[in-house]
Design an enzyme around this catalytic site. Sequence first.
Site, PDB file in Angstrom:
ATOM      1  N   SER A  15     -19.524-124.198  60.759  1.00  0.00           N
ATOM      2  CA  SER A  15     -18.116-124.817  60.724  1.00  0.00           C
ATOM      3  C   SER A  15     -16.990-123.754  60.972  1.00  0.00           C
ATOM      4  CB  SER A  15     -17.822-125.650  59.256  1.00  0.00           C
ATOM      5  OG  SER A  15     -18.810-126.628  59.101  1.00  0.00           O
ATOM      6  N   GLY A 179     -27.842-125.664  37.642  1.00  0.00           N
ATOM      7  CA  GLY A 179     -27.130-126.804  37.241  1.00  0.00           C
ATOM      8  C   GLY A 179     -25.703-126.747  38.103  1.00  0.00           C
ATOM      9  N   ARG A 202     -30.209-122.274  33.202  1.00  0.00           N
ATOM     10  CA  ARG A 202     -29.813-121.160  31.640  1.00  0.00           C
ATOM     11  C   ARG A 202     -28.906-121.420  31.090  1.00  0.00           C
ATOM     12  NH1 ARG A 202     -28.031-116.005  35.542  1.00  0.00           N
ATOM     13  NH2 ARG A 202     -26.189-116.890  36.470  1.00  0.00           N
ATOM     14  N   THR A 315     -16.632-125.837  53.141  1.00  0.00           N
ATOM     15  CA  THR A 315     -16.528-125.958  54.574  1.00  0.00           C
ATOM     16  C   THR A 315     -14.972-125.969  55.047  1.00  0.00           C
ATOM     17  OG1 THR A 315     -18.530-127.045  54.672  1.00  0.00           O
ATOM     18  CG2 THR A 315     -16.976-127.680  56.762  1.00  0.00           C
ATOM     19  N   HIS A 440      -1.580-151.178  41.562  1.00  0.00           N
ATOM     20  CA  HIS A 440      -2.409-152.006  40.608  1.00  0.00           C
ATOM     21  C   HIS A 440      -2.996-152.979  41.500  1.00  0.00           C
ATOM     22  CE1 HIS A 440      -3.069-153.564  36.732  1.00  0.00           C
ATOM     23  NE2 HIS A 440      -2.793-154.910  37.140  1.00  0.00           N
TER      24      HIS A 440
END
Length: 459
Positions: A15, A179, A202, A315, A440
């Site tokens: 990129s 994670g 971890r 990116t 809404h």
Amino acid sequence: MAQFDVDLFVIGAGSGGVRASRIAGGHGAKVLVAEEFRIGGTCVIRGCIPKKLYVYASRFVDDYEDAVGYGWSFPQKPTFDWTKLVAAKEKEITRLSGLYQKGVEGVGGSIVQSRAEIEDEHTVRLLNDGRKITAKYILVATGGSPTLVPEIPGIEHAISSNEVFDLKHLPASMLIVGGGFIAVEFASVFTRLGTKVTQVMRADNVLRGFDEDLRTGLHEGLNHAGVTTRFGVLPSKIAKQPNGLLSATFSDGTTGEFEQVLVATGRHPHTQGLGLEKAGVQLDKVGAVKVDDYSRTNVPSIYAVGDVTNRINLTPVAVREGHAFADTVFGGKDVKVDHSNVASAVFSTPEIGTVGLTEAQARDAFDIVDIYRATFRPLKATLSGRTERMMMKIVVDGKSDRVLGVHILGHDAGEMAQLLGIAVKMRATKADFDATMAVHPTAAEELVTMRTRTVRYEK
Ligand code: NDP
């Protein structure tokens, strides 16, 4: 005769490199790009784009379930074909890769399929044919590569995000180590596609560094979708069984068997073997190219953009850095990239959209911090019967009323983050949010209708 073969030699057609090449070419520079793998780089070939396509694929599972509450019925259970998805993905990334190539060629640039190594501050050698090319400027845009840690016996049986897109078939079970961004995104994808996913890390929760409410909400969402998350646990050994399955022994002594092990424990800047040391280019302690505000290294003719500089590894940041470099060096205007308040998304399910400071960061930096938080069941979930909740949180400087950060968990959070990025960048106040009329019925209207402060922190 020209002093150099080209004005700009770009190493890496990802990129950042492609954007820099296109803009430099547009400014009249003679550009040559070398790419050792496929044009498009991580984002197009084995990152953001195919990942988002797989995220879409995975979410149809929820859509089919939801549709039933809206009156639909499916006489036959919908089925999913992994190989069809892989083939369709391949077609699309090939198309995009072609567009990247055309973009460079459209401004008179050329791309050569080869690894390139820097010989000195103005010379690059192409490894495919040994040619040495001289360049007035060299741009290093080589990105990063997955880091496979911990270095345990049998780690060679694991795959990284480089391989995961093209698995021959959908695995029945998968261990995901980590994670972070990649781990939670693939946990969300594979669990929906039908793989039994176990995720170990971890830390004591997913996505270290993100706002705590997002971390908690995502953890619950992953578990709800069927992912088994285990914290403070890592594999200590992986072994291949005669039946082809991988048996993992964990740091707490437990074991498990998986068809695939995906390691997503970060990425490192791709600087090794590029000849940077020969040219005297300084690297930082994690091996990233050190650059100034204009992406210039300590060697005046060598610049670097994108993940190889390890600033913000996203990116759009690489693209902006590449563009700014080309405008500065070839366009006659000095452009710096502002790396503050960069909005981002994690395409887990539930999705995360975030911009600005987390609650913890704001409390460190400001004397008075006001938190506005809403959790609610999205309208769509009412008829579908889904128990999911959406979370929106606004972090405000209690003294100036400025919105310091906004964090969203749930449908379209990434889309909302893009627009919130404008407001936060413009230093909008909570009063500005309140003065904005709601749209809404949307989920996003909650962002302009939260009136009651959840909590105020004072130092
Ligand atoms: P991340 O930095 O997001 O996460 C790395 C994970 O690996 C964390 O869980 C970390 O644990 C763990 N880890 C790091 N070192 C070790 C170690 N030595 N032993 C065990 N665990 C370790 O990296 P990813 O690989 O997920 O993604 C790389 C980068 O790619 C991201 O940072 C992001 O910049 C980019 N990306 C962006 C996406 C997006 O914008 N949606 C999507 C995917 C990638 P701990 O938390 O304890 O530090």
